[in-house]
Motif scaffolding. Structure first.
Motif, mmCIF file in Angstrom:
data_model
loop_
_atom_site.group_PDB
_atom_site.id
_atom_site.type_symbol
_atom_site.label_atom_id
_atom_site.label_comp_id
_atom_site.label_asym_id
_atom_site.label_seq_id
_atom_site.Cartn_x
_atom_site.Cartn_y
_atom_site.Cartn_z
ATOM 1 N N MET A 1 0.817 -1.201 0.000
ATOM 2 C CA MET A 1 0.000 0.000 0.000
ATOM 3 C C MET A 1 0.854 1.256 0.000
ATOM 4 O O MET A 1 0.333 2.320 0.222
ATOM 5 C CB MET A 1 -0.921 0.017 1.214
ATOM 6 N N SER A 2 2.132 1.144 -0.261
ATOM 7 C CA SER A 2 3.003 2.309 -0.200
ATOM 8 C C SER A 2 2.577 3.400 -1.176
ATOM 9 O O SER A 2 2.747 4.574 -0.903
ATOM 10 C CB SER A 2 4.457 1.906 -0.460
ATOM 11 N N ASP A 3 1.988 3.018 -2.326
ATOM 12 C CA ASP A 3 1.532 4.025 -3.276
ATOM 13 C C ASP A 3 0.263 4.730 -2.800
ATOM 14 O O ASP A 3 -0.172 5.706 -3.389
ATOM 15 C CB ASP A 3 1.316 3.412 -4.660
ATOM 16 N N MET A 4 -0.326 4.251 -1.702
ATOM 17 C CA MET A 4 -1.536 4.852 -1.140
ATOM 18 C C MET A 4 -1.205 5.869 -0.041
ATOM 19 O O MET A 4 -2.093 6.544 0.458
ATOM 20 C CB MET A 4 -2.448 3.762 -0.560
ATOM 21 N N LEU A 8 -5.251 10.166 1.080
ATOM 22 C CA LEU A 8 -6.488 10.671 1.683
ATOM 23 C C LEU A 8 -6.237 11.705 2.782
ATOM 24 O O LEU A 8 -7.074 11.891 3.670
ATOM 25 C CB LEU A 8 -7.316 9.502 2.241
ATOM 26 N N ASN A 9 -5.111 12.395 2.719
ATOM 27 C CA ASN A 9 -4.840 13.458 3.698
ATOM 28 C C ASN A 9 -6.022 14.419 3.772
ATOM 29 O O ASN A 9 -6.535 14.852 2.738
ATOM 30 C CB ASN A 9 -3.594 14.245 3.314
ATOM 31 N N ALA A 35 -2.896 4.544 7.027
ATOM 32 C CA ALA A 35 -1.751 4.606 6.118
ATOM 33 C C ALA A 35 -2.010 5.516 4.919
ATOM 34 O O ALA A 35 -1.068 6.042 4.325
ATOM 35 C CB ALA A 35 -1.387 3.204 5.633
ATOM 36 N N THR A 36 -3.280 5.726 4.573
ATOM 37 C CA THR A 36 -3.606 6.627 3.458
ATOM 38 C C THR A 36 -3.569 8.090 3.880
ATOM 39 O O THR A 36 -3.728 8.973 3.042
ATOM 40 C CB THR A 36 -5.002 6.335 2.882
ATOM 41 N N LYS A 173 -9.651 0.497 -3.715
ATOM 42 C CA LYS A 173 -10.829 0.899 -4.507
ATOM 43 C C LYS A 173 -11.623 1.978 -3.775
ATOM 44 O O LYS A 173 -12.126 2.926 -4.384
ATOM 45 C CB LYS A 173 -11.727 -0.305 -4.805
ATOM 46 N N PHE A 174 -11.771 1.823 -2.465
ATOM 47 C CA PHE A 174 -12.482 2.783 -1.631
ATOM 48 C C PHE A 174 -11.792 4.144 -1.688
ATOM 49 O O PHE A 174 -12.445 5.178 -1.863
ATOM 50 C CB PHE A 174 -12.538 2.240 -0.207
ATOM 51 N N ALA A 175 -10.470 4.151 -1.583
ATOM 52 C CA ALA A 175 -9.712 5.404 -1.657
ATOM 53 C C ALA A 175 -9.908 6.060 -3.018
ATOM 54 O O ALA A 175 -10.048 7.291 -3.102
ATOM 55 C CB ALA A 175 -8.236 5.144 -1.381
ATOM 56 N N ASP A 176 -9.925 5.261 -4.084
ATOM 57 C CA ASP A 176 -10.193 5.816 -5.422
ATOM 58 C C ASP A 176 -11.537 6.532 -5.449
ATOM 59 O O ASP A 176 -11.663 7.623 -6.003
ATOM 60 C CB ASP A 176 -10.204 4.710 -6.489
#
Length: 189
Positions: A1-4, A8-9, A35-36, A173-176
């Motif tokens: 998940m590093s690219d995430m 979502l800051n 983590a996001t 997907k949720f973050a997208d």
């Protein structure tokens, strides 16, 4: 998940749970959302702490950051509900759950549901003409509500993300969905 990381800051995400939620779901969801960069709040009808279910018995207690009766969907950018038959039944029995979730669904805000959590929206009559993944025990309630059950491990229907046991891919997907959500478009409609 590093690219995430930090995607979502500044976003506020609610994790809606009642006593008996599946501990591994909530801890996995919480860890991945933090983590996001999201601000994650545990919303619950329980006051103070909420008790998880782990394996064949009660698990750990977790602090509830917000009480369901005073929480509103406009306080959050999105909501996620882990699975767990005990907590799903408790949330369905509480009329505040339907009120809280109606706000997310009517504003088409991102909603993520794991395992049997779609049953909560089905009971609140918020799933008609939608498609979701749900475990077998809850399929009848979901189809009776007018929703389509999809056979997969992860599914996205507009801003509604549902999954069975796949937390990291679900969070991606949720973050997208959260990043793509444009509240102004809905307010103008």
């Amino acid at each position: 998940m590093s690219d995430m990381e930090n995607v979502l800051n500044g976003k506020k995400i609610a994790i809606l749970v009642a006593n008996g939620f599946e501990e591994s779901h909530m801890t996995g969801l919480h860890k991945n959302l933090v983590a996001t960069g999201a601000e994650v709040k545990i919303v619950s009808p329980e006051k103070g702490v909420v008790n998880s279910w782990h394996g064949n018995g009660w698990g750990h207690f977790f602090p509830a950051n917000a009480h369901l009766s005073t929480s509103m969907s406009h306080h959050y950018d999105a909501v996620v509900i882990p699975g767990g038959s005990r907590h799903v039944a408790r949330l369905i029995a509480n009329p505040q759950t339907a009120r809280f979730m109606r706000g997310f669904m009517e504003d088409n805000k991102p909603v993520a549901l794991l395992d049997d959590a779609p049953k909560i929206l089905a009971d609140a009559e918020l799933l008609e003409d939608r498609s979701v993944i749900v475990i077998e025990d809850a399929q009848e309630a979901v189809t009776e509500s007018g929703a389509t059950v999809v056979e997969a491990t992860l599914h996205v229907d507009d801003m509604l993300v549902s999954a069975k046991e796949v937390i990291e891919p679900m969070i991606e997907k949720f973050a997208d969905c959260i990043v793509k959500y444009e509240p102004e478009a809905w307010e103008a409609a």
